[in-house]
Write a protein that holds these residues in place. Structure first.
Motif, PDB file in Angstrom:
ATOM      1  N   GLU A  60       9.906  -6.854  -2.879  1.00  0.00           N
ATOM      2  CA  GLU A  60       9.366  -5.930  -1.889  1.00  0.00           C
ATOM      3  C   GLU A  60      10.499  -5.224  -1.145  1.00  0.00           C
ATOM      4  O   GLU A  60      10.408  -4.042  -0.814  1.00  0.00           O
ATOM      5  N   GLN A  63      11.875  -2.485  -3.377  1.00  0.00           N
ATOM      6  CA  GLN A  63      10.985  -1.324  -3.385  1.00  0.00           C
ATOM      7  C   GLN A  63      11.078  -0.525  -2.092  1.00  0.00           C
ATOM      8  O   GLN A  63      11.061   0.704  -2.090  1.00  0.00           O
ATOM      9  N   SER A  64      11.176  -1.246  -0.970  1.00  0.00           N
ATOM     10  CA  SER A  64      11.279  -0.573   0.322  1.00  0.00           C
ATOM     11  C   SER A  64      12.555   0.259   0.396  1.00  0.00           C
ATOM     12  O   SER A  64      12.545   1.399   0.874  1.00  0.00           O
ATOM     13  N   ARG A  65      13.660  -0.310  -0.085  1.00  0.00           N
ATOM     14  CA  ARG A  65      14.924   0.436  -0.077  1.00  0.00           C
ATOM     15  C   ARG A  65      14.860   1.628  -1.030  1.00  0.00           C
ATOM     16  O   ARG A  65      15.445   2.689  -0.765  1.00  0.00           O
ATOM     17  N   LYS A  67      12.154   3.417  -1.748  1.00  0.00           N
ATOM     18  CA  LYS A  67      11.380   4.462  -1.057  1.00  0.00           C
ATOM     19  C   LYS A  67      12.220   5.133   0.024  1.00  0.00           C
ATOM     20  O   LYS A  67      12.172   6.354   0.206  1.00  0.00           O
ATOM     21  N   TYR A  68      12.991   4.337   0.730  1.00  0.00           N
ATOM     22  CA  TYR A  68      13.842   4.861   1.807  1.00  0.00           C
ATOM     23  C   TYR A  68      14.830   5.889   1.259  1.00  0.00           C
ATOM     24  O   TYR A  68      14.963   7.004   1.790  1.00  0.00           O
ATOM     25  N   TYR A 168       4.847   0.987  -5.715  1.00  0.00           N
ATOM     26  CA  TYR A 168       5.643   2.188  -5.472  1.00  0.00           C
ATOM     27  C   TYR A 168       6.522   2.517  -6.668  1.00  0.00           C
ATOM     28  O   TYR A 168       6.654   3.672  -7.062  1.00  0.00           O
ATOM     29  N   LEU A 353       7.317  -6.103   5.351  1.00  0.00           N
ATOM     30  CA  LEU A 353       7.074  -5.098   4.326  1.00  0.00           C
ATOM     31  C   LEU A 353       5.595  -4.954   3.989  1.00  0.00           C
ATOM     32  O   LEU A 353       5.161  -3.893   3.567  1.00  0.00           O
ATOM     33  N   SER A 454      12.452  -1.425  12.417  1.00  0.00           N
ATOM     34  CA  SER A 454      11.809  -1.719  11.127  1.00  0.00           C
ATOM     35  C   SER A 454      10.442  -1.061  11.042  1.00  0.00           C
ATOM     36  O   SER A 454      10.082  -0.500  10.000  1.00  0.00           O
ATOM     37  N   GLY A 458      10.192   2.147   8.682  1.00  0.00           N
ATOM     38  CA  GLY A 458       9.545   1.675   7.462  1.00  0.00           C
ATOM     39  C   GLY A 458      10.472   0.868   6.580  1.00  0.00           C
ATOM     40  O   GLY A 458      10.346   0.928   5.364  1.00  0.00           O
TER      41      GLY A 458
END
Length: 458
Positions: A60, A63-65, A67-68, A168, A353, A454, A458
């Motif tokens: 997760e 994936q978050s990084r 998208k960032y 994502y 997340l 955070s 996001g």
């Protein structure tokens, strides 16, 4: 001289002076706390070294990084925020390399690795392609062929459409396949368009905090050099007092571990975790009333004076500013080392997340209020005075308290220097004021800023 009076005779006793009465010592608290600390360090280091791509929180986080960085790269076309996108390709390449390390263990990490490399305009890592090609998943096999350069864009897009649960990274893979075919891709739906503006605002606030922190540190050094700082000290505790309070610290350690193990049978939601930590705090603070070596202690005694409240709160805010430049430096160094070492993880990562609106309330309650109050109470209120009588200089108990505080956190050794800095500054506030109020304020603000950033970025 004959006119001087003769001094009276003072009888001299032949008995030796009575021996100085020493308080009895008891090492049990030190032994138990030492063993528990050793177990915590071993567990943290082992988990850090062995943490891998099949960790949900790791996936997760990847994936978050992703998208960032994709959202920042989308700002290239903007004349205002275009500068933010200049390093996106390098960041995506670094992300691809990190995910590729976990690729042999996980399809999920392998997917992130190849997609991030594609977004950066680079070549997909061989380890990730090999993992996807050998997968039982048709989508993973098609992704291996697509990112290896084969003309399977339409098949890949159709395969992702058939997925019951997309993510994502699979959505982004579909976008890339559609773009390869020259069709409308819907990339805008995967981009956080407000991220560049929010990031610029936080960068401005961060610069102000960094500048303010540098000023506070210089001011502190100036006052210390001129001898104008008059610390309240640790309250004149004896070594026997330290033995007693170390037993109480060991009790807190045992309660924390015991309740945490018992709570594993409960649902792992943020609200249950908040309740678990609250139970730990209540039990451990209540245990202060239990006599140890014939003496009781009270929460009021541990917290210390709370007045003048305004001054103590102000010192806590100054303490927070002072750690901004310190933690910024050590986190920057940790980021450089993370290119060669595993990335630090924290159990709260997955919660952040995947959190919904109500979960965020529980996360904030845990990280911003319950956690800081309990940790300051026992690390700076109980552990620090236990250490103080054994050292002539206050520096050593302050640094040791900071190290123990860092070592019990699960992120791993890479992030320990930043946590040592936080714990040591908090310990100094307790030493300087004799009160835990500034430490409470500093820790609450520190965690609150992290959670707020955070949530906002996001």
């Amino acid at each position: 001289m004959s006119g001087e009076p003769t001094p009276p005779l003072v009888p001299v006793s032949s008995e030796p002076p009575p021996p100085v009465k020493r308080e009895p010592r008891n090492p049990i608290g030190w032994i138990v706390s030492g063993l528990l600390l050793y177990m915590s360090v071993v567990t943290a280091v082992t988990g850090y070294v062995n943490g891998g791509g099949d960790s949900v929180e790791n996936y997760e986080g990847l994936q978050s990084r992703l998208k960032y960085q994709v959202s920042l790269k989308a700002a290239t076309d903007s004349p205002v925020f275009g500068a933010l996108a200049e390093g996106s390709d390098r960041a995506l390449e670094h992300l691809s390399e990190q995910a590729a390390k976990d690729a042999p263990k996980s399809d999920a990490a392998a997917r992130v690795a190849v997609v991030a490399a594609y977004e950066a305009g680079g070549k997909a890592p061989e380890a990730a392609l090999k993992r996807l090609a050998a997968s039982k998943s048709e989508t993973s096999q098609l992704m291996a062929r697509f990112y290896a350069g084969e003309d399977v864009a339409r098949s890949l897009s159709n395969s992702i459409d058939d997925l019951t649960h997309s993510s994502y990274v699979t959505d982004l893979a579909q976008v890339e396949a559609m773009e390869k075919m020259g069709l409308p891709s819907g990339r805008d739906k995967l981009v956080d368009k407000g991220l560049p503006l929010r990031l610029v605002l936080f960068m401005l606030l961060g610069f102000l905090a960094l500048s303010g922190g540098g000023f506070v540190l210089l001011w502190f050094l100036s006052l210390r050099t001129r001898g104008l700082l008059k610390p309240a000290g640790f309250g004149g505790w004896t070594k026997a007092d330290g033995d007693r309070m170390m037993v109480r610290f060991a009790a807190y350690f045992i309660i924390f571990v015991g309740v945490s193990v018992a709570a594993r049978k409960l649902p792992g939601t943020p609200w249950y975790q908040a309740a678990t930590l609250a139970v730990v705090g209540l039990l451990a603070i209540t245990a202060l009333m239990v006599p140890v070596f014939g003496k009781q202690d009270s929460p009021v005694q541990v917290v210390g004076p709370a007045r003048p409240t305004g001054r103590l709160v102000g010192l806590g805010l100054l303490g927070y500013l002072s750690i901004v430049p310190i933690t910024t430096l050590v986190i920057f160094l940790a980021e450089q080392l993370s290119k060669f070492l595993p990335t630090p993880h924290h159990p709260i990562t997955e919660e952040i997340l995947n959190a919904g609106p109500t979960d965020w309330v529980a996360i904030a309650l845990t990280a911003v209020l319950i956690g800081p109050v309990i940790e300051e109470f026992f690390f700076r209120g109980v552990l620090l005075p236990s250490l103080a009588p054994h050292f002539k200089r206050a520096l050593w108990p302050i640094l040791i308290c900071g190290f123990v505080f860092a070592a019990v956190h699960p992120q791993g050794p890479l992030i320990w220097p930043a946590l040592i800095a936080v714990g040591s500054v908090s310990a100094y506030l307790r030493y300087y004021t004799g009160s835990l109020v500034p430490s409470f304020v500093m820790h609450i603000v520190y965690n609150g800023v992290i959670i707020f950033v955070s949530l906002t970025l996001g």
